[in-house]
Scaffold this motif. Structure first.
Motif, PDB file in Angstrom:
ATOM      1  N   UNK A 244       0.808  -1.223   0.000  1.00 50.22           N
ATOM      2  CA  UNK A 244       0.000   0.000   0.000  1.00 50.22           C
ATOM      3  C   UNK A 244       0.846   1.281   0.000  1.00 50.22           C
ATOM      4  N   UNK A 245       1.793   1.455   0.941  1.00 53.17           N
ATOM      5  CA  UNK A 245       2.563   2.715   0.947  1.00 53.17           C
ATOM      6  C   UNK A 245       3.573   2.764  -0.188  1.00 53.17           C
ATOM      7  N   UNK A 246       3.885   3.964  -0.625  1.00 53.21           N
ATOM      8  CA  UNK A 246       4.927   4.142  -1.632  1.00 53.21           C
ATOM      9  C   UNK A 246       6.287   4.108  -0.939  1.00 53.21           C
ATOM     10  N   UNK A 247       7.207   3.356  -1.491  1.00 50.19           N
ATOM     11  CA  UNK A 247       8.528   3.237  -0.884  1.00 50.19           C
ATOM     12  C   UNK A 247       9.318   4.524  -1.032  1.00 50.19           C
ATOM     13  N   UNK A 248      10.095   4.855  -0.002  1.00 52.57           N
ATOM     14  CA  UNK A 248      11.054   5.941  -0.127  1.00 52.57           C
ATOM     15  C   UNK A 248      12.145   5.513  -1.110  1.00 52.57           C
ATOM     16  N   UNK A 249      12.901   6.480  -1.602  1.00 49.36           N
ATOM     17  CA  UNK A 249      13.897   6.176  -2.630  1.00 49.36           C
ATOM     18  C   UNK A 249      14.901   5.137  -2.153  1.00 49.36           C
ATOM     19  N   UNK A 250      15.394   5.285  -0.912  1.00 51.59           N
ATOM     20  CA  UNK A 250      16.389   4.334  -0.431  1.00 51.59           C
ATOM     21  C   UNK A 250      15.779   2.967  -0.180  1.00 51.59           C
ATOM     22  N   UNK A 251      14.493   2.915   0.227  1.00 55.46           N
ATOM     23  CA  UNK A 251      13.824   1.621   0.405  1.00 55.46           C
ATOM     24  C   UNK A 251      13.655   0.918  -0.942  1.00 55.46           C
ATOM     25  N   UNK A 252      13.280   1.677  -1.962  1.00 58.50           N
ATOM     26  CA  UNK A 252      13.165   1.094  -3.309  1.00 58.50           C
ATOM     27  C   UNK A 252      14.512   0.568  -3.781  1.00 58.50           C
ATOM     28  N   UNK A 253      15.579   1.287  -3.413  1.00 60.32           N
ATOM     29  CA  UNK A 253      16.927   0.836  -3.758  1.00 60.32           C
ATOM     30  C   UNK A 253      17.260  -0.475  -3.063  1.00 60.32           C
ATOM     31  N   UNK A 254      16.899  -0.589  -1.758  1.00 55.80           N
ATOM     32  CA  UNK A 254      17.105  -1.848  -1.035  1.00 55.80           C
ATOM     33  C   UNK A 254      16.388  -2.994  -1.748  1.00 55.80           C
ATOM     34  N   UNK A 255      15.134  -2.764  -2.124  1.00 52.16           N
ATOM     35  CA  UNK A 255      14.341  -3.815  -2.785  1.00 52.16           C
ATOM     36  C   UNK A 255      15.005  -4.217  -4.091  1.00 52.16           C
ATOM     37  N   UNK A 256      15.406  -3.226  -4.888  1.00 49.50           N
ATOM     38  CA  UNK A 256      16.031  -3.513  -6.178  1.00 49.50           C
ATOM     39  C   UNK A 256      17.323  -4.304  -6.005  1.00 49.50           C
ATOM     40  N   UNK A 257      18.136  -3.901  -5.046  1.00 44.23           N
ATOM     41  CA  UNK A 257      19.405  -4.592  -4.832  1.00 44.23           C
ATOM     42  C   UNK A 257      19.172  -6.017  -4.346  1.00 44.23           C
ATOM     43  N   UNK A 258      18.180  -6.194  -3.474  1.00 42.94           N
ATOM     44  CA  UNK A 258      17.885  -7.547  -3.002  1.00 42.94           C
ATOM     45  C   UNK A 258      17.423  -8.433  -4.154  1.00 42.94           C
ATOM     46  N   UNK A 259      16.524  -7.945  -4.989  1.00 40.09           N
ATOM     47  CA  UNK A 259      16.021  -8.746  -6.107  1.00 40.09           C
ATOM     48  C   UNK A 259      17.175  -9.122  -7.039  1.00 40.09           C
ATOM     49  N   UNK A 260      18.116  -8.198  -7.254  1.00 39.84           N
ATOM     50  CA  UNK A 260      19.286  -8.503  -8.092  1.00 39.84           C
ATOM     51  C   UNK A 260      20.137  -9.612  -7.486  1.00 39.84           C
ATOM     52  N   UNK A 261      20.328  -9.561  -6.144  1.00 40.97           N
ATOM     53  CA  UNK A 261      21.202 -10.519  -5.471  1.00 40.97           C
ATOM     54  C   UNK A 261      20.506 -11.838  -5.159  1.00 40.97           C
ATOM     55  N   UNK A 262      19.213 -11.783  -4.860  1.00 41.59           N
ATOM     56  CA  UNK A 262      18.470 -12.991  -4.495  1.00 41.59           C
ATOM     57  C   UNK A 262      18.485 -13.294  -3.015  1.00 41.59           C
ATOM     58  N   UNK A 263      19.415 -12.692  -2.276  1.00 41.67           N
ATOM     59  CA  UNK A 263      19.485 -12.853  -0.825  1.00 41.67           C
ATOM     60  C   UNK A 263      20.317 -11.712  -0.270  1.00 41.67           C
ATOM     61  N   UNK A 264      20.157 -11.437   1.026  1.00 43.96           N
ATOM     62  CA  UNK A 264      20.953 -10.372   1.620  1.00 43.96           C
ATOM     63  C   UNK A 264      20.392  -9.919   2.947  1.00 43.96           C
ATOM     64  N   UNK A 265      21.113  -9.003   3.586  1.00 41.00           N
ATOM     65  CA  UNK A 265      20.747  -8.480   4.899  1.00 41.00           C
ATOM     66  C   UNK A 265      20.604  -6.963   4.799  1.00 41.00           C
ATOM     67  N   UNK A 266      19.394  -6.457   5.090  1.00 42.88           N
ATOM     68  CA  UNK A 266      19.187  -5.014   5.129  1.00 42.88           C
ATOM     69  C   UNK A 266      19.737  -4.487   6.448  1.00 42.88           C
ATOM     70  N   UNK A 267      20.700  -3.580   6.376  1.00 44.74           N
ATOM     71  CA  UNK A 267      21.311  -2.988   7.559  1.00 44.74           C
ATOM     72  C   UNK A 267      20.978  -1.500   7.557  1.00 44.74           C
ATOM     73  N   UNK A 268      20.071  -1.097   8.433  1.00 50.32           N
ATOM     74  CA  UNK A 268      19.665   0.305   8.503  1.00 50.32           C
ATOM     75  C   UNK A 268      19.265   0.659   9.913  1.00 50.32           C
ATOM     76  N   UNK A 269      19.284   1.936  10.255  1.00 54.10           N
ATOM     77  CA  UNK A 269      18.959   2.347  11.622  1.00 54.10           C
ATOM     78  C   UNK A 269      17.507   2.063  11.962  1.00 54.10           C
ATOM     79  N   UNK A 270      17.202   1.866  13.247  1.00 50.16           N
ATOM     80  CA  UNK A 270      15.794   1.730  13.642  1.00 50.16           C
ATOM     81  C   UNK A 270      15.003   2.935  13.154  1.00 50.16           C
ATOM     82  N   UNK A 271      13.791   2.679  12.695  1.00 54.19           N
ATOM     83  CA  UNK A 271      12.959   3.755  12.190  1.00 54.19           C
ATOM     84  C   UNK A 271      13.148   4.045  10.717  1.00 54.19           C
ATOM     85  N   UNK A 272      14.081   3.354  10.055  1.00 54.41           N
ATOM     86  CA  UNK A 272      14.318   3.610   8.635  1.00 54.41           C
ATOM     87  C   UNK A 272      13.365   2.844   7.731  1.00 54.41           C
ATOM     88  N   UNK A 273      12.509   2.003   8.317  1.00 52.82           N
ATOM     89  CA  UNK A 273      11.502   1.325   7.491  1.00 52.82           C
ATOM     90  C   UNK A 273      11.955   0.020   6.889  1.00 52.82           C
TER      91      UNK A 273
END
Length: 618
Positions: free
Chosen positions: A248-277
């Motif tokens: 439902x919500x629109x992703x922020x630019x950096x969140x969309x980047x996380x999604x894109x990078x994960x899909x490219x890699x197929x696996x990974x660990x999102x490392x971001x500060x609490x509250x970053x979504x």
């Protein structure tokens, strides 16, 4: 396309095109990548990039085989000084700029900081193995940009480690079973076979290939990693039934980047500060994969929060979402389970029997621990970890990336500057003893007894009251390590105390009251360190902590990391004790991410120093 030069006065490539091609996640681009972005020839792109470089807007780096990449212009501070000790792979930086710190975290580990603005980084094997780059050329471009030049011995060592990280890989055979591929027959025969336990490799199928037992892949990856050979996982795993839905919500630019990078890699660990979504980004990844999903969490509270988040932020209907833990046993296409339950033999077969398209490992820093590690061998086409603090005090955090996938992160300071996350003001407050009696007890004690006496110094009660007066009207969380201390502080503040001994239902009610603003201050034990969503908590006070745990320090500061007007963390430490060093160590991970950490004297006791007076009673 044409190779004709641009009109006079018009750049062939402008700075906007360069940053468009950079994409926000890479530190370097090639002429071919720019050419594709602007639909011009490689020759025009090269000329345009060289023009930007000659004007001092970007920098050109010649990296290998006479090729070149271009990087953003470093915004070094006037006081920044970088010293590289190649033989011990150590980098000492005085007053590093944000840009420099962001580059260094791509390939180096922050080992220490000091109050004068000095940072000491080390380049370890796992830092190279897990560097977020597709090629060695890109990695070396970042190294040179960060260090301001070329260091041949360091680069040669980095190149060797990069090669080690690409010696083995797991693939899926056309008949469906798992195969270990080695770069050579010698690697398979002299490294893999002697290191792996009996039964991990079922049979040779070629000079450099072997059939792997399906249920031993996690063991294989861990064993070879420990031997210095991380395994690239390129298996073609099944996704199970489709699970289409929309976010439902629109992703922020950096969140969309996380999604894109994960899909490219197929696996990974999102490392971001609490509250970053990270949760919203994980739901975005789920919506892209559209496969049955298992979410693993450390607690029932977090399971309930995930359940609510999926309902609120996606179009999945309630009957498709299940929870599996001590309070519920319901497996659905989207299932949230606790690590402990999923790892139990009597439940494990239920999770093994499904073909998961995605497994999400929330608070993934738990995975290396013996209880949680068993869940890492559950099979899925995609594996996603979420954490703000991959560091572990047992120094086995590299297993996170071995078992789950490489780190996918962002520059914390960029999120602070953009206003997505409130940067906490972290202050270490050094306190005198509450009385001469308490100081004498400390002097007579040793070991754990000494640490506990310093941690529970009664002077902290007055200091907490003073901090709350300074921040009157702000929602505050007071963290403690000891139950007796928590009871005493809660009583003094007339605030509720929540610990592991608090019944689950009452714990949930108290957290809900805090969220709604009905309770302004709560005192919590380790149950509040992670996995509890406490929005709008503006003040965090660490009255006592888990030794020098950097992970715990970041988690507790993270309770204030939300887009609110102010966010402050106070770490209390008894002056002249090991707690001083523990406090500095607990904030080290925050300093590495650009959070400002300062030290101050007690507000309740002024400049009294260590003279001591009976402050036990208020």
């Amino acid at each position: 396309m044409t190779d004709e030069p641009a009109d006079a006065g018009e750049r062939a490539i402008d700075l906007d095109a360069f940053y468009d091609a950079l994409g926000g996640r890479r530190r370097a681009v090639t002429a071919a990548e720019i050419a594709e972005t602007v639909d011009r020839s490689a020759g025009v792109a090269t000329a345009g990039l060289d023009e930007l470089a000659s004007d001092g807007l970007i920098e050109r780096l010649d990296v290998a085989d006479q090729s070149a990449v271009w990087v953003p212009k470093a915004a070094a501070s006037a006081d920044e000084r970088i010293t590289v000790f190649e033989k011990r792979r150590e980098i000492v930086v005085d007053q590093p700029a944000q840009y420099t710190r962001a580059l260094l975290t791509q390939f180096a580990h922050l080992a220490d900081t000091n109050r004068e603005g000095g940072y000491i980084y080390t380049v370890r094997e796992e830092d190279v193995w897990n560097a977020p780059y597709e090629t060695l050329t890109e990695l070396l471009a970042t190294v040179r940009s960060a260090l301001g030049g070329r260091y041949e011995a360091l680069e040669e060592w980095i190149g060797g480690q990069w090669e080690r990280a690409h010696k083995f890989r797991l693939v899926t055979h056309e008949d469906g079973y798992v195969v270990l591929e080695a770069k050579s027959a010698d690697l398979l025969g002299n490294i893999a076979e002697p290191k792996l336990a009996d039964g991990v490799l079922r049979a040779r199928i070629g000079d450099a290939t072997a059939w792997v037992a399906d249920d031993r892949t996690a063991e294989l990856k861990r064993t070879l990693y420990e031997a210095g050979y991380p395994v690239q996982d390129h298996r073609d795993l099944e996704t199970g039934d489709d699970l289409p839905f929309e976010l439902r919500p629109e992703l922020r630019a950096y969140q969309a980047d996380w999604v894109e990078r994960f899909i490219d890699l197929g696996s990974g660990v999102l490392v971001g500060p609490p509250g970053s979504g990270k949760t919203i980004a994980a739901l975005g990844i789920m919506s892209e994969i559209e496969g049955e999903t298992l979410v693993l969490v450390p607690s029932r509270e977090l399971a309930g929060q995930w359940h609510d988040a999926i309902l609120e932020h996606t179009t999945l209907s309630p009957e498709l979402i299940g929870e599996y833990h001590g309070g519920s046993k319901d497996i659905r296409p989207a299932t949230i389970a606790t690590y402990q339950t999923a790892g139990m033999d009597r439940h494990r077969m239920l999770f093994d029997s499904r073909k998961w398209g995605l497994i999400v490992f929330d608070e993934v820093h738990h995975v290396p621990s013996p209880i949680h590690r068993r869940s890492a061998s559950l099979q899925a086409k995609h594996r996603l970890g979420l954490t703000a603090t991959p560091v572990r005090e047992t120094d086995d955090q590299e297993e996170i990336y071995t078992l789950i996938g490489p780190p996918i992160g962002t520059d914390w300071e960029a999120l602070f500057d953009a206003g997505y996350v409130a940067e906490p003001e972290v202050e270490i407050r050094l306190l005198p003893w509450g009385s001469e009696t308490h100081r004498s007890e400390y002097a007579a004690a040793d070991g754990h007894g000494r640490r506990q006496l310093a941690a529970t110094n009664p002077a902290k009660r007055s200091e907490i009251a003073a901090i709350l007066r300074e921040n009157r009207g702000s929602k505050a969380i007071v963290f403690v390590e000891y139950i007796d201390q928590g009871d005493a502080i809660a009583e003094a503040l007339d605030a509720p105390f929540i610990s592991g001994e608090t019944p689950h239902a009452r714990r949930s009610r108290l957290f809900d009251r805090f969220r709604r603003g009905e309770v302004e201050t709560i005192v919590v034990s380790r149950v509040g360190d992670e996995g509890i969503d406490l929005p709008d908590a503006e003040i965090a006070i660490a009255a006592s902590g888990l030794g020098g745990s950097r992970r715990q320090g970041a988690q507790r500061a993270g309770r204030t990391m939300r887009p609110v007007g102010k966010a402050r963390m106070y770490v209390l430490a008894t002056r002249g004790t090991t707690e001083e060093d523990f406090a500095r160590n607990r904030t080290k991970h925050l300093a590495a991410r650009g959070v400002r950490v300062r030290e101050a004297e007690s507000a309740a006791f002024g400049d009294r120093g260590d003279a001591g007076s009976d402050a036990d009673e208020e």
